[in-house]
Design a protein around this motif. Structure first.
Motif, PDB file in Angstrom:
ATOM      1  N   GLU A 103       0.818  -1.220   0.000  1.00  0.00           N
ATOM      2  CA  GLU A 103       0.000   0.000   0.000  1.00  0.00           C
ATOM      3  C   GLU A 103       0.850   1.268   0.000  1.00  0.00           C
ATOM      4  O   GLU A 103       0.493   2.269  -0.640  1.00  0.00           O
ATOM      5  N   ASP A 104       1.981   1.256   0.674  1.00  0.00           N
ATOM      6  CA  ASP A 104       2.791   2.477   0.737  1.00  0.00           C
ATOM      7  C   ASP A 104       3.516   2.777  -0.561  1.00  0.00           C
ATOM      8  O   ASP A 104       4.114   3.845  -0.716  1.00  0.00           O
ATOM      9  N   GLU A 105       3.467   1.844  -1.530  1.00  0.00           N
ATOM     10  CA  GLU A 105       4.095   2.087  -2.829  1.00  0.00           C
ATOM     11  C   GLU A 105       3.098   2.585  -3.866  1.00  0.00           C
ATOM     12  O   GLU A 105       3.482   2.971  -4.973  1.00  0.00           O
ATOM     13  N   VAL A 106       1.808   2.551  -3.539  1.00  0.00           N
ATOM     14  CA  VAL A 106       0.779   2.994  -4.474  1.00  0.00           C
ATOM     15  C   VAL A 106       0.661   4.512  -4.404  1.00  0.00           C
ATOM     16  O   VAL A 106       0.497   5.090  -3.313  1.00  0.00           O
ATOM     17  N   ILE A 107       0.731   5.170  -5.543  1.00  0.00           N
ATOM     18  CA  ILE A 107       0.715   6.631  -5.585  1.00  0.00           C
ATOM     19  C   ILE A 107      -0.693   7.185  -5.419  1.00  0.00           C
ATOM     20  O   ILE A 107      -0.915   8.134  -4.652  1.00  0.00           O
ATOM     21  N   SER A 108      -1.660   6.635  -6.144  1.00  0.00           N
ATOM     22  CA  SER A 108      -3.024   7.169  -6.099  1.00  0.00           C
ATOM     23  C   SER A 108      -3.597   6.997  -4.700  1.00  0.00           C
ATOM     24  O   SER A 108      -3.400   5.956  -4.048  1.00  0.00           O
ATOM     25  N   ARG A 109      -4.338   8.037  -4.247  1.00  0.00           N
ATOM     26  CA  ARG A 109      -4.858   8.032  -2.893  1.00  0.00           C
ATOM     27  C   ARG A 109      -6.333   8.423  -2.871  1.00  0.00           C
ATOM     28  O   ARG A 109      -6.799   9.219  -3.678  1.00  0.00           O
ATOM     29  N   TYR A 110      -7.038   7.828  -1.927  1.00  0.00           N
ATOM     30  CA  TYR A 110      -8.416   8.232  -1.632  1.00  0.00           C
ATOM     31  C   TYR A 110      -8.619   8.029  -0.136  1.00  0.00           C
ATOM     32  O   TYR A 110      -8.328   6.943   0.389  1.00  0.00           O
ATOM     33  N   ASP A 111      -9.071   9.063   0.518  1.00  0.00           N
ATOM     34  CA  ASP A 111      -9.286   9.003   1.968  1.00  0.00           C
ATOM     35  C   ASP A 111      -8.002   8.615   2.688  1.00  0.00           C
ATOM     36  O   ASP A 111      -8.005   7.821   3.623  1.00  0.00           O
ATOM     37  N   THR A 271      -1.277   2.999  -9.887  1.00  0.00           N
ATOM     38  CA  THR A 271       0.066   3.482 -10.210  1.00  0.00           C
ATOM     39  C   THR A 271       0.992   3.241  -9.022  1.00  0.00           C
ATOM     40  O   THR A 271       0.621   3.470  -7.869  1.00  0.00           O
ATOM     41  N   VAL A 272       2.211   2.780  -9.325  1.00  0.00           N
ATOM     42  CA  VAL A 272       3.171   2.392  -8.290  1.00  0.00           C
ATOM     43  C   VAL A 272       4.449   3.220  -8.412  1.00  0.00           C
ATOM     44  O   VAL A 272       4.930   3.476  -9.519  1.00  0.00           O
ATOM     45  N   GLN A 273       4.974   3.628  -7.260  1.00  0.00           N
ATOM     46  CA  GLN A 273       6.276   4.293  -7.208  1.00  0.00           C
ATOM     47  C   GLN A 273       7.339   3.228  -7.018  1.00  0.00           C
ATOM     48  O   GLN A 273       7.468   2.619  -5.940  1.00  0.00           O
ATOM     49  N   ILE A 278       8.160   5.523 -11.942  1.00  0.00           N
ATOM     50  CA  ILE A 278       6.737   5.283 -11.690  1.00  0.00           C
ATOM     51  C   ILE A 278       6.208   4.381 -12.805  1.00  0.00           C
ATOM     52  O   ILE A 278       6.529   4.573 -13.985  1.00  0.00           O
ATOM     53  N   PHE A 279       5.416   3.389 -12.451  1.00  0.00           N
ATOM     54  CA  PHE A 279       4.869   2.498 -13.478  1.00  0.00           C
ATOM     55  C   PHE A 279       3.427   2.139 -13.135  1.00  0.00           C
ATOM     56  O   PHE A 279       2.978   2.272 -11.995  1.00  0.00           O
ATOM     57  N   ASN A 280       2.729   1.694 -14.159  1.00  0.00           N
ATOM     58  CA  ASN A 280       1.327   1.305 -14.011  1.00  0.00           C
ATOM     59  C   ASN A 280       1.237  -0.186 -13.701  1.00  0.00           C
ATOM     60  O   ASN A 280       1.955  -1.006 -14.282  1.00  0.00           O
ATOM     61  N   ALA A 281       0.328  -0.543 -12.803  1.00  0.00           N
ATOM     62  CA  ALA A 281       0.103  -1.948 -12.441  1.00  0.00           C
ATOM     63  C   ALA A 281      -1.390  -2.240 -12.519  1.00  0.00           C
ATOM     64  O   ALA A 281      -2.220  -1.323 -12.565  1.00  0.00           O
ATOM     65  N   ARG A 282      -1.729  -3.512 -12.538  1.00  0.00           N
ATOM     66  CA  ARG A 282      -3.143  -3.880 -12.594  1.00  0.00           C
ATOM     67  C   ARG A 282      -3.367  -5.234 -11.933  1.00  0.00           C
ATOM     68  O   ARG A 282      -2.478  -6.079 -11.886  1.00  0.00           O
TER      69      ARG A 282
END
Length: 500
Positions: A103-111, A271-273, A278-282
């Motif tokens: 979770e701490d590597e994921v760039i996008s945030r909500y709440d 998106t991951v740092q 930075i790269f996209n993941a799914r």
């Protein structure tokens, strides 16, 4: 010496049976086969004859809906002028590579926590039932189930999750306009050789979970559960029962599109740092045969019942439409030949060409199962395959075009040798009469078979049949037969043999 003679007799009989099976047409040549099978020194008396077979149309009502393939669409049957609708439910299967970055590597945030950039369900489509329909505008709705389909329950094609109250109240519900041509994709994407037609259904609206928690989209909900309840991702069963019961795909508007859904995926993008970039993941979850998928068919049963009452032919119509019932004259075949060996029994069903000039006429069923009427439901419920004793299958003998724009071949469905079936039915009858003199009256369907359009899968290692399912595609044809058949009668050609 006795063993040798018995072995020789069996070989001679086997050769006789093979000779009949090799005959590709039911004509007068069959009636002379007994004269050429053996030498006079073999002392084998072989004879052939034929018996009339009766048929009628029966209404399928509904069929087992746990199928290998899902179908989606609504079309108007040009033969009847009525609409046929196919809808389906699916659960999601966890792939072996199911993984979300920390979770701490994921760039996008909500709440103040990790969030998905976007989420979508993608349905990959086979070719539509009719190419003319590729631009037809359709509308569908995808709705979240409140509970998973039960593994121990048999769902039939008339089962409606909506009527059963299985949709989650105030749960995920997303409408989608679409067409097979998928003009929403860029031209260079659709024209790429690797492109496969699909429907993309975005799930990017705010989503409220059952506990009342609000997420910015459905993908974020999945990601948060991965972090907070990782045990929910232990396997597909736990995932389905604890987190995602599944989805229902319904046609809500439009007419003229129908296609097999070859693959289903739920894709969550984020998106991951990384260490240096930075790269996209799914995350990809799949709706596959490893989890429960059911098909819901809506037919006009009043029209189907009317077609079934026609007496000058019989019908085969899918999905969940009409079958042809066949009465085998077992008693006639066996009663005067109990001392004879029944070597072969061949039956052919002639297809009647459609008289319609409508370019949208439905396809012809490609594979038929012949199964005992009494065991029709249990055959599919118990996941059986044809055993060439009490059940058989055959492919449509498609006419072959010639250079003169005519066609050759038989336009038929042929079962080359059902002698084992006749012997089995006769023995069952004989034993039944010993126990109950009124056995036939108590078992009126004892010599009745049903012709059912099917699809099947084969084992990759042996090429033998691995599974058989009801054909859920759109198909229809008429066969020679019926109580008032105006054509040549259907006949079963048999070969007897007796050593003298």
């Amino acid at each position: 010496m006795s063993f040798y003679m018995n072995h020789l007799k069996l070989n001679i009989m086997a050769a006789a049976a093979c000779a009949l099976v090799a005959i590709s047409s039911c004509d007068n040549e069959d009636l002379n086969i007994g004269q050429t099978l053996t030498n006079k020194s073999d002392k084998l008396a072989a004879s052939t004859t034929s018996y009339e077979v009766t048929t009628r149309t029966i209404v399928a009502d509904s069929v087992l809906a746990l199928a290998a393939d899902c179908y989606l669409g609504r079309v108007r049957d040009p033969e009847t002028g009525t609409d046929v609708t196919s809808e389906f439910t699916t659960q999601l299967h966890l792939l072996e590579t199911t993984y979300i970055f920390p979770e701490d590597e994921v760039i996008s945030r909500y709440d103040n926590r990790a969030a998905a950039d976007s989420c979508e369900i993608i349905l990959y489509l086979d070719a539509p039932s009719r190419q003319d329909d590729s631009l037809q505008a359709m509308k569908m709705n995808i709705a979240e189930l409140a509970m998973p389909m039960s593994e121990g329950k048999r769902y039939y094609s008339n089962f409606s999750p909506v009527k059963a109250g299985m949709l989650r109240r105030n749960g995920l519900s997303q409408d989608k306009m679409f067409s097979y041509a998928n003009l929403g994709e860029l031209d260079y994407v659709r024209t790429d050789d690797s492109y496969q037609n699909c429907i993309r259904i975005p799930l990017n609206k705010p989503y409220t979970a059952t506990d009342g928690t609000l997420y910015n989209n459905y993908g974020t909900y999945i990601m948060r559960q991965y972090y907070d309840h990782h045990d929910y991702f232990a396997n597909s069963y736990i995932f389905t029962h604890q987190l995602c019961p599944g989805f229902l795909f319904q046609i809500t508007d439009g007419l003229g599109f129908h296609s097999k859904v070859t693959n289903i995926g739920l894709r969550t993008f984020y998106t991951v740092q990384g260490d240096s970039s930075i790269f996209n993941a799914r995350l990809i979850l799949a709706g596959t045969k490893e989890v429960l998928q059911t098909t819901h068919i809506t037919n006009d049963h009043q029209t189907l019942n009317k077609l079934a009452q026609e007496t000058q032919h019989t019908y085969l119509k899918t999905p969940a439409g009409l079958f042809t019932e066949v009465t085998i004259p077992v008693t006639q075949i066996k009663q005067d030949h109990e001392g004879d060996s029944l070597l072969a029994a061949k039956i052919t069903f002639q297809r009647l060409n459609s008289q319609s000039t409508d370019s949208r006429i439905l396809a012809v069923p490609t594979v038929l199962l012949m199964v005992q009427k009494d065991s029709l439901k249990s055959f599919f419920e118990n996941s059986r395959v044809p055993d060439n004793i009490t059940s058989y299958y055959t492919a449509y003998n498609n006419p072959i075009p010639t250079s003169s724009n005519t066609s050759t071949s038989n336009n038929t469905y042929t079962f080359n040798n059902i002698s084992s079936l006749i012997t089995t039915l006769w023995r069952t009858r004989q034993q039944g009469l010993i126990d109950d003199p009124q056995w036939e009256a108590h078992h009126p369907d004892w010599n009745k078979m049903v012709l059912v359009p099917i699809t099947y899968t084969t084992s990759t290692s042996t090429s033998t049949l691995a599974s058989v399912h009801h054909d859920m595609s759109l198909s229809s044809t008429r066969l020679v037969g019926g109580p008032d058949n105006p054509n040549e009668p259907i006949r079963i050609n048999v070969v007897y043999a007796k050593f003298q």
